[in-house]
Design a protein around this motif. Sequence first.
Motif, PDB file in Angstrom:
ATOM      1  N   TRP A   6       3.843  12.263   5.369  1.00  0.00           N
ATOM      2  CA  TRP A   6       3.913  10.817   5.625  1.00  0.00           C
ATOM      3  C   TRP A   6       3.986  10.085   4.301  1.00  0.00           C
ATOM      4  O   TRP A   6       3.207  10.356   3.386  1.00  0.00           O
ATOM      5  CB  TRP A   6       2.682  10.389   6.423  1.00  0.00           C
ATOM      6  CG  TRP A   6       2.579   8.932   6.703  1.00  0.00           C
ATOM      7  CD1 TRP A   6       3.416   8.180   7.478  1.00  0.00           C
ATOM      8  CD2 TRP A   6       1.576   8.042   6.243  1.00  0.00           C
ATOM      9  NE1 TRP A   6       2.991   6.884   7.519  1.00  0.00           N
ATOM     10  CE2 TRP A   6       1.853   6.769   6.768  1.00  0.00           C
ATOM     11  CE3 TRP A   6       0.449   8.202   5.425  1.00  0.00           C
ATOM     12  CZ2 TRP A   6       1.071   5.663   6.493  1.00  0.00           C
ATOM     13  CZ3 TRP A   6      -0.340   7.104   5.156  1.00  0.00           C
ATOM     14  CH2 TRP A   6      -0.020   5.849   5.696  1.00  0.00           C
ATOM     15  N   ARG A   7       4.928   9.182   4.194  1.00  0.00           N
ATOM     16  CA  ARG A   7       5.123   8.344   3.007  1.00  0.00           C
ATOM     17  C   ARG A   7       5.124   9.150   1.709  1.00  0.00           C
ATOM     18  O   ARG A   7       4.492   8.786   0.729  1.00  0.00           O
ATOM     19  CB  ARG A   7       4.092   7.233   2.956  1.00  0.00           C
ATOM     20  CG  ARG A   7       4.217   6.263   4.127  1.00  0.00           C
ATOM     21  CD  ARG A   7       3.614   4.907   3.781  1.00  0.00           C
ATOM     22  NE  ARG A   7       3.538   4.037   4.929  1.00  0.00           N
ATOM     23  CZ  ARG A   7       4.508   3.208   5.318  1.00  0.00           C
ATOM     24  NH1 ARG A   7       5.634   3.134   4.679  1.00  0.00           N
ATOM     25  NH2 ARG A   7       4.328   2.428   6.369  1.00  0.00           N
TER      26      ARG A   7
ATOM     27  N   ASP B 107      12.415   5.329   2.497  1.00  0.00           N
ATOM     28  CA  ASP B 107      11.071   4.752   2.595  1.00  0.00           C
ATOM     29  C   ASP B 107      10.761   4.310   4.027  1.00  0.00           C
ATOM     30  O   ASP B 107       9.647   4.488   4.515  1.00  0.00           O
ATOM     31  CB  ASP B 107      10.915   3.572   1.636  1.00  0.00           C
ATOM     32  CG  ASP B 107      10.893   4.000   0.174  1.00  0.00           C
ATOM     33  OD1 ASP B 107      10.728   5.211  -0.104  1.00  0.00           O
ATOM     34  OD2 ASP B 107      11.064   3.119  -0.690  1.00  0.00           O
ATOM     35  N   ALA B 108      11.756   3.726   4.701  1.00  0.00           N
ATOM     36  CA  ALA B 108      11.554   3.290   6.085  1.00  0.00           C
ATOM     37  C   ALA B 108      11.342   4.498   6.999  1.00  0.00           C
ATOM     38  O   ALA B 108      10.457   4.481   7.857  1.00  0.00           O
ATOM     39  CB  ALA B 108      12.746   2.458   6.560  1.00  0.00           C
TER      40      ALA B 108
ATOM     41  N   LEU C  29       7.148  -6.484   9.170  1.00  0.00           N
ATOM     42  CA  LEU C  29       8.181  -5.752   8.459  1.00  0.00           C
ATOM     43  C   LEU C  29       8.528  -6.470   7.166  1.00  0.00           C
ATOM     44  O   LEU C  29       8.615  -7.695   7.120  1.00  0.00           O
ATOM     45  CB  LEU C  29       9.432  -5.622   9.320  1.00  0.00           C
ATOM     46  CG  LEU C  29       9.260  -4.844  10.621  1.00  0.00           C
ATOM     47  CD1 LEU C  29      10.546  -4.888  11.425  1.00  0.00           C
ATOM     48  CD2 LEU C  29       8.869  -3.412  10.337  1.00  0.00           C
ATOM     49  N   ASP C  30       8.727  -5.690   6.086  1.00  0.00           N
ATOM     50  CA  ASP C  30       9.081  -6.279   4.799  1.00  0.00           C
ATOM     51  C   ASP C  30      10.444  -6.956   4.847  1.00  0.00           C
ATOM     52  O   ASP C  30      10.627  -8.023   4.296  1.00  0.00           O
ATOM     53  CB  ASP C  30       9.087  -5.224   3.699  1.00  0.00           C
ATOM     54  CG  ASP C  30       7.680  -4.789   3.317  1.00  0.00           C
ATOM     55  OD1 ASP C  30       6.745  -5.576   3.537  1.00  0.00           O
ATOM     56  OD2 ASP C  30       7.541  -3.675   2.810  1.00  0.00           O
TER      57      ASP C  30
ATOM     58  N   ALA D  83       7.826   5.949   7.133  1.00  0.00           N
ATOM     59  CA  ALA D  83       6.771   5.262   7.875  1.00  0.00           C
ATOM     60  C   ALA D  83       6.323   6.062   9.097  1.00  0.00           C
ATOM     61  O   ALA D  83       5.236   5.834   9.618  1.00  0.00           O
ATOM     62  CB  ALA D  83       7.241   3.868   8.303  1.00  0.00           C
ATOM     63  N   LEU D  84       7.159   6.995   9.550  1.00  0.00           N
ATOM     64  CA  LEU D  84       6.816   7.827  10.702  1.00  0.00           C
ATOM     65  C   LEU D  84       6.379   9.200  10.213  1.00  0.00           C
ATOM     66  O   LEU D  84       7.157   9.925   9.594  1.00  0.00           O
ATOM     67  CB  LEU D  84       8.014   7.989  11.639  1.00  0.00           C
ATOM     68  CG  LEU D  84       7.761   8.876  12.863  1.00  0.00           C
ATOM     69  CD1 LEU D  84       6.730   8.238  13.797  1.00  0.00           C
ATOM     70  CD2 LEU D  84       9.052   9.143  13.605  1.00  0.00           C
TER      71      LEU D  84
END
Length: 173
Positions: free
Chosen positions: A159-160, A20-21, A2-3, A24-25
């Motif tokens: 996604w993203r 942004d988090a 994880l960042d 990720a899904l």
Amino acid sequence: MLDRMQTEPTAQIDPRALRDAFGALPTGVAVVTLRDAAGMPTGMTVGSFASLSLSPALCLFSLGRNQASARLFAPDVPFVVNVLPDTMADVAWQFARPQPDKCAGIALSDTAVDAPGLQGAIARFACHVDSIHDGGDHVIVVGRIADFDHAPGDALVFWRGGMHRPAAVGASS
């Protein structure tokens, strides 16, 4: 790895970093179609569609509280959730952008409720609004399913920040 992990209270969370988090899904892509106040077909792209209950048959999605289309939803209003195949990214983007006629050039079909469905969808759920709930800056719409259908095909995935085709993952040993 994880960042970073956010440890400050909720009031300190950076909305862009949180978005942004969440990105990720991957999520499925659906277009919710209904009629506006003048009876014209319209709709919006959602990535939050989910099954809620089999008995009674219920589903849900959320949309931004300040979206123009949010005001169209009220108890018993008919709508259709159209699950898009991976070949309809252009349709998903068309319904995601604000424009006067979101259905321009889109093939529509009749459904079991007084709301149009999208031709080419791999699943359709014809519903009436059962309830609407507060969800912060969004509203959560629960639909009472009156009818549904489905066809073969791979679902479009968001996604993203982009539309994608699903990829098969081999079994691990």
